[in-house]
Design a protein around this motif. Structure first.
Motif, PDB file in Angstrom:
ATOM      1  N   ARG A   1     -78.023  41.787 -31.514  1.00  9.29           N
ATOM      2  CA  ARG A   1     -76.867  40.910 -31.345  1.00  9.29           C
ATOM      3  C   ARG A   1     -75.750  41.630 -30.618  1.00  9.29           C
ATOM      4  O   ARG A   1     -75.480  42.805 -30.862  1.00  9.29           O
TER       5      ARG A   1
ATOM      6  N   THR B   1     -71.665  40.715 -28.705  1.00 10.56           N
ATOM      7  CA  THR B   1     -70.553  39.781 -28.619  1.00 10.56           C
ATOM      8  C   THR B   1     -69.900  39.908 -27.252  1.00 10.56           C
ATOM      9  O   THR B   1     -69.644  41.010 -26.781  1.00 10.56           O
TER      10      THR B   1
ATOM     11  N   TYR C   1     -74.290  36.547 -28.940  1.00  6.95           N
ATOM     12  CA  TYR C   1     -75.586  36.269 -28.326  1.00  6.95           C
ATOM     13  C   TYR C   1     -76.654  37.205 -28.875  1.00  6.95           C
ATOM     14  O   TYR C   1     -76.404  38.394 -29.071  1.00  6.95           O
ATOM     15  N   ASP C   2     -77.829  36.641 -29.123  1.00  6.30           N
ATOM     16  CA  ASP C   2     -78.982  37.425 -29.566  1.00  6.30           C
ATOM     17  C   ASP C   2     -79.830  37.805 -28.347  1.00  6.30           C
ATOM     18  O   ASP C   2     -79.961  37.031 -27.405  1.00  6.30           O
ATOM     19  N   PHE C   3     -80.385  38.999 -28.381  1.00  2.72           N
ATOM     20  CA  PHE C   3     -81.278  39.426 -27.306  1.00  2.72           C
ATOM     21  C   PHE C   3     -82.379  40.281 -27.900  1.00  2.72           C
ATOM     22  O   PHE C   3     -82.232  40.827 -28.990  1.00  2.72           O
TER      23      PHE C   3
ATOM     24  N   ALA D   1     -75.622  40.260 -20.083  1.00  2.00           N
ATOM     25  CA  ALA D   1     -74.711  39.746 -21.106  1.00  2.00           C
ATOM     26  C   ALA D   1     -73.682  38.808 -20.486  1.00  2.00           C
ATOM     27  O   ALA D   1     -73.383  37.736 -21.028  1.00  2.00           O
TER      28      ALA D   1
ATOM     29  N   MET E   1     -75.377  35.555 -19.689  1.00  2.00           N
ATOM     30  CA  MET E   1     -75.570  34.733 -20.885  1.00  2.00           C
ATOM     31  C   MET E   1     -74.280  33.996 -21.240  1.00  2.00           C
ATOM     32  O   MET E   1     -74.320  32.865 -21.746  1.00  2.00           O
ATOM     33  N   ALA E   2     -73.151  34.638 -20.981  1.00  2.00           N
ATOM     34  CA  ALA E   2     -71.853  34.052 -21.316  1.00  2.00           C
ATOM     35  C   ALA E   2     -71.336  33.146 -20.207  1.00  2.00           C
ATOM     36  O   ALA E   2     -70.155  32.777 -20.209  1.00  2.00           O
TER      37      ALA E   2
END
Length: 316
Positions: A129, A131, A142-144, A153, A156-157
């Protein structure tokens, strides 16, 4: 007797050829050189930023050459440990695969196996996880799985917002104890492949802060503050502000920049010289103040024209 001497001479001659040929044969590899071939990983060639650190509940495939007793597939427990025959409990979480290989090899070499060759592969990655906060389009947690990078990252955002400072994106990482470290990256440098895309770890916080705007004041059509991607030229900034107004003095356009020592340096430019390529279009960086001067004569003419238009009635 003569026949015996000829036979002896022939035997010695052929033996000499055989011995000299054997001397030319390559020597068999020593155990140490074989060990290098079996496990060629060199820590000096690893990119530290992209190494994955083993996490809890990861599934590891551990192989020890010529030792099926120790080789097995094990899962890291919630405390970060694994259990191996002959060795017992071994701390694995937080280590790279290379570091765990060296740790296991070191333990086996103590009265157990001479020159052990150990390989560690990660068969399953657990969900981790991170942030992403600040000026991104979809801030959140977010989980990865496995290894995620800074650019991944941000993707993803939803990417950076227009006001984001892409030259100083921070990664806040917790260290053992209550300490933490802050790493700062320039996204433009990473995108241009001038440095590796840094890897993220479980619990990292990516912080994207607001960059300083460029302020445009004076005789322009749309005075205000502007957020531009990267650095821009003076002409590009003026275009964003709608261009100079009719009352502008284009020979008195100044850029005020704040220096690292806190002092402000102001440089005045003539737009006509830039457009005629007499001087280079200067660069404007976030935090600069652009002021377009006003022409007294043009101001009077513009004001007079507005007044006349106000008094003249349209013909019906």
């Amino acid at each position: 007797m003569k026949f015996i001497r000829v036979c002896l001479f022939s035997v010695l001659f052929f033996c000499g050829i055989t011995l000299s040929g054997a001397a030319d044969l390559p020597t068999p590899p020593s155990p140490s050189s074989e060990a290098i071939a079996v496990n060629p990983t060199n820590p000096d060639t690893l990119t530290k930023q992209k190494e994955y650190h083993i996490g809890t509940l990861d599934l590891l495939d551990i192989r020890v050459l010529y030792s099926d007793e120790v080789s097995r597939v094990v899962r890291v427990d919630s405390r970060g440990n694994i259990s191996l025959p002959l060795l017992g409990v071994v701390k694995a979480a937080g280590l790279t695969t290379y570091e765990l290989e060296q740790l296991i090899a070191g333990k086996l070499s103590v009265d157990l196996i001479q020159n052990p060759q150990v390989s560690v592969f990660i068969k399953e990655f657990t969900s981790q996880r991170m942030t992403v906060q600040g000026l991104v389009n979809r801030a959140g947690v977010y989980d990865f799985q496995g290894q995620a990078t800074l650019l991944q990252a941000i993707s993803m955002a939803g990417g950076l917002s227009d006001k984001a400072n892409e030259t100083a994106v921070k990664v806040i990482r917790k260290l053992p104890g209550k300490n933490e470290e802050t790493l700062t990256y320039d996204i433009n440098v990473i995108r241009e492949n001038k440095m590796d895309d840094p890897g993220l770890e479980n619990g990292d916080v990516v912080m994207v802060e607001e960059k300083k705007p460029i302020s445009v004041q004076g005789s322009v059509r749309l005075a205000g503050i502007y957020y531009l991607r990267g650095n821009a030229s003076l002409m590009q900034v003026l275009a964003q502000a709608g261009g100079a107004s009719d009352a502008a003095d284009t020979s008195e356009v100044s850029i005020a920049s704040k220096m690292p020592n806190g002092k402000t340096v102001t440089v005045i430019y003539d737009i006509d010289d830039i457009q005629k390529n007499k001087i280079k279009d200067p660069e404007v960086v976030p935090g600069d103040l652009v002021i377009v001067g006003a022409s007294f004569i043009r101001g009077l003419i513009t004001g007079f024209s507005s007044t006349v238009r106000g008094f003249v009635s349209p013909i019906r």
